[in-house]
Write an enzyme that holds these catalytic residues in place. Structure first.
Site, PDB file in Angstrom:
ATOM      1  N   ARG A 124       0.761  -1.273   0.057  1.00 34.83           N
ATOM      2  CA  ARG A 124       0.050   0.030   0.047  1.00 34.83           C
ATOM      3  C   ARG A 124       0.765   1.307  -0.041  1.00 34.83           C
ATOM      4  O   ARG A 124       0.712   2.502  -0.418  1.00 34.83           O
ATOM      5  CB  ARG A 124      -0.891   0.007   1.276  1.00 34.83           C
ATOM      6  CG  ARG A 124      -1.806   1.230   1.498  1.00 34.83           C
ATOM      7  CD  ARG A 124      -3.222   0.954   2.226  1.00 34.83           C
ATOM      8  NE  ARG A 124      -3.109   0.197   3.279  1.00 34.83           N
ATOM      9  CZ  ARG A 124      -2.590   0.370   4.365  1.00 34.83           C
ATOM     10  NH1 ARG A 124      -1.896   1.453   4.483  1.00 34.83           N
ATOM     11  NH2 ARG A 124      -2.437  -0.486   5.380  1.00 34.83           N
TER      12      ARG A 124
ATOM     13  N   ASP B 283      -4.006  19.321 -15.556  1.00 35.57           N
ATOM     14  CA  ASP B 283      -4.328  18.332 -16.271  1.00 35.57           C
ATOM     15  C   ASP B 283      -3.381  18.270 -17.360  1.00 35.57           C
ATOM     16  O   ASP B 283      -3.986  18.973 -18.291  1.00 35.57           O
ATOM     17  CB  ASP B 283      -5.756  17.969 -16.062  1.00 35.57           C
ATOM     18  CG  ASP B 283      -6.169  16.412 -16.570  1.00 35.57           C
ATOM     19  OD1 ASP B 283      -5.168  15.887 -17.319  1.00 35.57           O
ATOM     20  OD2 ASP B 283      -6.895  15.764 -16.036  1.00 35.57           O
TER      21      ASP B 283
END
Ligand code: PLP
Length: 378
Positions: free
Chosen positions: A51, A175
């Site tokens: 993780r 973005d």
């Protein structure tokens, strides 16, 4: 490392030779979730639990940081959860500015999750610099930008907006999914964070979902994002990282060939009587052509057209294609076409006669022949 993007794309993600016995050129796929501790309690290879980090994820992150010229990158399970985690790193009561024309999934995420959660949001036309200036408040922490935008292919001036945002004491996140670092370098223009849906051009073969955030420099906000990802686990799986990194190696050549195909197709459609308007930043008739020309080296593979007529004509155009595939998304080898408004969450500002084309790597004359026959008699 070379500062040529073709060399970075192939070498920046190379891992330390953890399988030195084999001498493999292609990095091994490490599916382990846990990593062995030394007798003194340390982690000799830098990983503890998947993780938090894995070798394949680290390799992809290093590659993406190098391609964009950042200091750090985080690879996520999707483009959407990358932006979601960035917004989670803010506090309820903070203010952000987002573009009026924006990938619809992120717009929905803001409306359905973050506004109820307490984030204050102004949706602003990013081509109107005065509107951006006016929308900045004392509590504005972050400004989101997508250029070119989706699906209207609007182009915003990254350097001018970065200047306004920094004067207002906020950070600018761009973005860069549609342009990719091959065509546009947001950090050189003043952006602080770059977002990517690696699902698109970076992976490049329509077979992996993923996202990334890249930092120009370490900031408390990026540290918080890193902590949230590690606590929650919205991470890209090892095989997805491996696939994305394989795709990245050919990124510069794919994006340039796709851009060249798209330019030829945009010119063809611009002259076609069944098309009212072509939205493509590479056409000199595009309202932001001057800005696009200044901040991009080519104009990418995404374009939208407004079909003469209304939704039925647009739908017939899409129904008639044989080589283009009727599907959403972009960035792969296949050319795709879609009637956009009917796949976005309603209500949407996308016009009903808008058809979005995602150009792929097929031979351009074949693509034009397909569009030509599909437009006949609609
Ligand atoms: C596809 C896309 C996203 C979302 O990425 P997912 O991987 O589908 O979650 C975000 N921004 C842009 C510009 C996109 O095209």
């Amino acid at each position: 490392m070379s500062d040529h993007i073709e060399t970075q794309a192939i070498h920046a993600g190379e891992m330390p030779p953890s399988d030195a016995g084999a001498g493999a050129i292609v990095p091994p796929l490490h599916l382990t979730t846990t990593f062995e501790r030394g007798i003194d309690g340390d982690y000799a290879y830098g990983h503890r639990y998947s993780r938090e980090s894995t070798p394949n994820r680290l390799a992809l992150e290093r590659s993406l940081a190098a391609l964009e010229g950042g200091v750090d990158a985080l690879a996520f399970a999707s483009g959407s959860v990358a932006t979601m985690t960035l917004l989670q790193a803010l506090q309820p009561g903070d203010h952000i500015i987002a573009p009026a024309d924006f990938y619809y999934g992120i717009r929905q995420l803001i409306k359905e999750v973050f506004i109820p959660w307490g984030l204050q949001v102004a949706f602003v036309d990013m081509n109107d610099l005065n509107a951006v200036r006016d929308a900045l408040h004392d509590n504005t922490r972050l400004v989101l930008l997508e250029t070119p935008s989706n699906p209207l292919l609007q182009v915003a001036d990254i350097a001018a907006i970065a200047d306004i945002v920094h004067r207002g004491g906020a950070l600018l996140a761009v973005d860069n999914t549609i342009a990719t670092p091959v065509l546009q370098k947001p950090f050189e223009l003043g952006a602080d964070i770059i977002m990517h849906a690696t699902t698109k051009y970076l992976s490049g073969h329509s077979d992996v979902l993923g996202g990334a955030l890249i930092a120009r420099e370490e900031t408390p906000l990026f540290e918080r994002v890193k902590r949230l990802q590690s606590l929650g686990g919205a991470v890209a799986a090892p095989f997805d990282c491996w696939l994305a990194l394989r795709g990245v190696q050919t990124l510069p050549y794919r994006v340039r060939a796709i851009s060249q195909n798209a330019m030829t197709i945009a010119q063809f459609l611009d002259d076609h009587p069944a098309i009212e308007r072509v939205l493509y930043p590479g056409l000199p008739s595009h309202p932001s052509y001057a800005i696009a020309h200044k901040q991009m080296s080519q104009y990418g593979g995404l374009m939208s057209v407004l079909v003469r007529g209304a939704q039925p004509e647009a739908m017939r155009f899409v129904a008639n294609v044989r080589l283009f595939a009727r599907a959403t998304s972009f960035g792969g080898t296949h050319s795709l076409i879609e009637h956009r408004a009917s796949m976005e969450t309603q209500p949407t500002p996308t016009p009903n006669n808008l058809v979005r084309l995602a150009i792929g790597l097929e031979q351009v004359d074949d693509l034009i022949a397909d569009l030509q026959q599909a437009l006949t008699g609609i």
